[in-house]
Write a protein that holds these residues in place. Structure first.
Motif, short mmCIF file in Angstrom:
data_model
loop_
_atom_site.label_atom_id
_atom_site.label_comp_id
_atom_site.label_asym_id
_atom_site.label_seq_id
_atom_site.Cartn_x
_atom_site.Cartn_y
_atom_site.Cartn_z
N GLY A 192 22.65 55.89 24.37
CA GLY A 192 23.25 55.82 23.05
C GLY A 192 23.84 57.13 22.64
N GLU A 193 24.49 57.09 21.53
CA GLU A 193 25.13 58.30 21.03
C GLU A 193 24.58 58.68 19.68
OE1 GLU A 193 27.24 58.88 24.35
OE2 GLU A 193 27.10 60.17 22.59
N SER A 194 24.68 59.93 19.34
CA SER A 194 24.33 60.40 18.00
C SER A 194 25.18 61.61 17.71
CB SER A 194 22.85 60.76 17.93
OG SER A 194 22.56 61.84 18.77
N VAL A 195 25.20 61.99 16.48
CA VAL A 195 25.94 63.17 16.10
C VAL A 195 24.99 64.14 15.43
CG1 VAL A 195 28.17 62.09 15.85
CG2 VAL A 195 26.61 62.08 13.93
N ILE B 139 22.48 47.31 1.59
CA ILE B 139 21.70 47.24 2.84
C ILE B 139 21.23 48.64 3.23
CG2 ILE B 139 21.75 46.52 5.26
CD1 ILE B 139 24.20 44.82 4.53
N TYR C 54 20.00 50.88 6.55
CA TYR C 54 19.97 50.95 8.01
C TYR C 54 19.19 52.19 8.45
CZ TYR C 54 23.60 47.39 8.49
OH TYR C 54 24.30 46.22 8.46
N GLN D 94 18.90 54.83 11.76
CA GLN D 94 19.53 55.25 13.00
C GLN D 94 18.65 56.28 13.70
OE1 GLN D 94 23.39 57.22 12.79
NE2 GLN D 94 23.95 56.48 14.81
N LYS E 157 21.10 56.37 19.15
CA LYS E 157 21.30 54.93 19.05
C LYS E 157 22.23 54.58 17.90
CE LYS E 157 16.73 53.73 20.84
NZ LYS E 157 15.47 52.98 20.57
N GLY E 158 22.68 53.35 17.89
CA GLY E 158 23.44 52.84 16.76
C GLY E 158 22.50 52.46 15.63
N PRO E 159 23.02 52.35 14.40
CA PRO E 159 22.17 51.97 13.26
C PRO E 159 21.55 50.58 13.44
CG PRO E 159 24.26 52.86 12.50
CD PRO E 159 24.39 52.65 13.98
N PHE F 153 19.57 47.42 11.17
CA PHE F 153 19.28 46.83 9.87
C PHE F 153 17.80 46.94 9.55
CE2 PHE F 153 20.02 43.63 6.59
CZ PHE F 153 18.80 42.98 6.49
N PHE G 84 20.63 55.19 6.27
CA PHE G 84 21.88 54.99 5.55
C PHE G 84 21.76 53.81 4.61
CE2 PHE G 84 24.66 57.73 7.95
CZ PHE G 84 24.14 57.75 9.22
N PHE H 175 29.40 52.83 3.94
CA PHE H 175 28.14 53.50 4.22
C PHE H 175 28.05 54.83 3.48
CE2 PHE H 175 25.97 51.33 7.76
CZ PHE H 175 26.88 50.32 7.99
N GLY H 176 26.84 55.18 3.06
CA GLY H 176 26.57 56.50 2.52
C GLY H 176 26.50 57.51 3.65
N THR H 177 26.32 58.79 3.28
CA THR H 177 26.33 59.85 4.29
C THR H 177 25.01 59.97 5.02
OG1 THR H 177 25.85 61.42 2.53
CG2 THR H 177 28.15 61.20 3.20
N ARG I 227 31.39 54.95 27.60
CA ARG I 227 30.37 55.54 26.75
C ARG I 227 30.70 56.99 26.41
NH1 ARG I 227 25.48 53.87 26.62
NH2 ARG I 227 25.54 55.24 24.82
N HIS J 188 29.88 62.89 7.05
CA HIS J 188 30.63 61.72 6.56
C HIS J 188 29.93 60.40 6.82
CE1 HIS J 188 34.36 63.80 5.50
NE2 HIS J 188 34.16 64.56 6.54
N GLY J 189 28.87 60.41 7.53
CA GLY J 189 28.22 59.14 7.83
C GLY J 189 29.13 58.26 8.66
N LEU J 190 29.06 56.97 8.42
CA LEU J 190 29.89 55.99 9.15
C LEU J 190 31.09 55.62 8.28
CD1 LEU J 190 26.92 53.88 10.32
CD2 LEU J 190 28.65 54.66 11.90
N VAL K 287 32.15 60.18 17.33
CA VAL K 287 31.39 59.12 17.97
C VAL K 287 31.83 57.80 17.32
CG1 VAL K 287 29.13 58.15 18.45
CG2 VAL K 287 29.43 60.64 18.42
N PHE L 22 31.46 53.74 16.86
CA PHE L 22 30.54 52.61 16.94
C PHE L 22 31.27 51.32 16.66
CE2 PHE L 22 26.41 54.46 17.55
CZ PHE L 22 26.49 55.73 17.00
N PHE M 250 24.92 46.96 15.77
CA PHE M 250 25.75 48.04 16.28
C PHE M 250 25.59 48.22 17.79
CE2 PHE M 250 27.56 50.23 12.62
CZ PHE M 250 26.86 49.62 11.58
N GLY M 251 26.68 48.63 18.41
CA GLY M 251 26.64 48.99 19.81
C GLY M 251 26.07 50.40 19.98
N PRO M 252 26.00 50.88 21.22
CA PRO M 252 25.38 52.18 21.50
C PRO M 252 26.27 53.38 21.20
CG PRO M 252 26.10 51.17 23.53
CD PRO M 252 26.34 50.16 22.45
N ARG N 140 31.18 58.43 22.73
CA ARG N 140 31.50 59.81 22.33
C ARG N 140 32.86 60.16 22.91
NH1 ARG N 140 28.96 64.14 20.24
NH2 ARG N 140 26.93 63.12 20.31
#
Lengths: 113, 113
Positions: free
Chosen positions: A1-4, A34, A36, A38, A42-44, A46, A89, A103-105, B9, B41-43, B88, B90, B104-106, B109
């Motif tokens: 998965g990815e993250s920042v 909603i 989420y 994260q 990985k992706g977010p 629910f 989030f 989405f919020g930050t 990916r 910035h979040g998503l 990144v 998503f 969400f997917g993975p 990047r």
């Protein structure tokens, strides 16, 4: 998965304590909210949702509170565990029927052992 | 995870080159989304689709296009990549039964040099 490497507000909580994560939204017409979670890489995912005609909803160890007067949403996590460490989030749907969620930050939750 | 895969990916490309990111889902969900995630910035929603060949713009659609020729595939194209599109990405789908929970997917990047 990815993250920042998000530069986010961080909430540090002792394991076993309750956590409260807050979110403000701007559109008074939003009808759906909603939360989420994260995890790193990985992706977010629910967690829980709430409609605008409700002010509280409970799930397993989580409670969401909605205050429409001040346009504020909170997520309460009971008995916080190490596995709760993540970025959280909130998201809302400002245009009923379009399903374009904003989405919020995010807030980073760190659980201290 | 609603059977969402993203490809590639990881990608490194040069400014001015076209790039296509692919999202594939196995749940036949009607709604699909592309987000980008950046520090602070979040998503942010780039584009979304509410059915085959039906798409709409999100908050940050400039410089991006999408196509959805089949229910299971949603493509995001950067016509001429710029360094500001390093992020990144998503992909997500929306549960048809509830129209609230996004899966969400993975993530992908993308680095634009």
């Amino acid at each position: 998965g990815e993250s920042v490497g998000l530069h986010l507000p961080t909430l540090s909580v002792q394991e076993g304590d309750n956590s409260i994560i807050n979110c403000a939204y701007s559109n008074s017409a939003s009808d759906y909210f909603i939360w989420y979670k994260q995890e790193s890489g990985k992706g977010p995912q629910f967690i829980i949702d709430i409609r605008s005609n409700m002010d509280k909803r409970q799930g397993q160890r989580v409670t969401v509170l909605l205050n429409k007067t001040v346009k504020h949403l909170s997520l309460q996590i009971a008995a916080t565990q190490p596995g709760d460490s993540a970025v959280y989030f909130c998201a809302d749907n400002p245009s009923s029927g379009t399903y374009k969620y904003i989405f919020g930050t995010g807030t980073r939750l760190k659980v201290l052992a | 995870d609603a059977g969402i895969t993203q490809s590639p990916r990881h990608k490194v490309t040069e400014t001015g080159t076209p790039v296509t990111l692919r999202c594939h889902q196995t749940e036949n969900h009607r709604y699909m989304y592309w987000y980008r995630q950046d520090p602070g910035h979040g998503l942010r929603l780039i584009h979304y689709s509410y059915g085959v060949k039906d798409t709409d713009k999100g908050e940050v659609s400039d410089g991006y296009s999408v196509s959805r020729s089949k229910t299971e595939d949603f493509l995001l194209t950067l016509e001429s990549a710029t360094s500001s599109q390093t992020s990144v990405y998503f992909c997500a789908t929306l549960a048809d039964s509830t129209l609230n929970e996004q899966f969400f997917g993975p993530g992908t990047r993308l680095t634009v040099l």
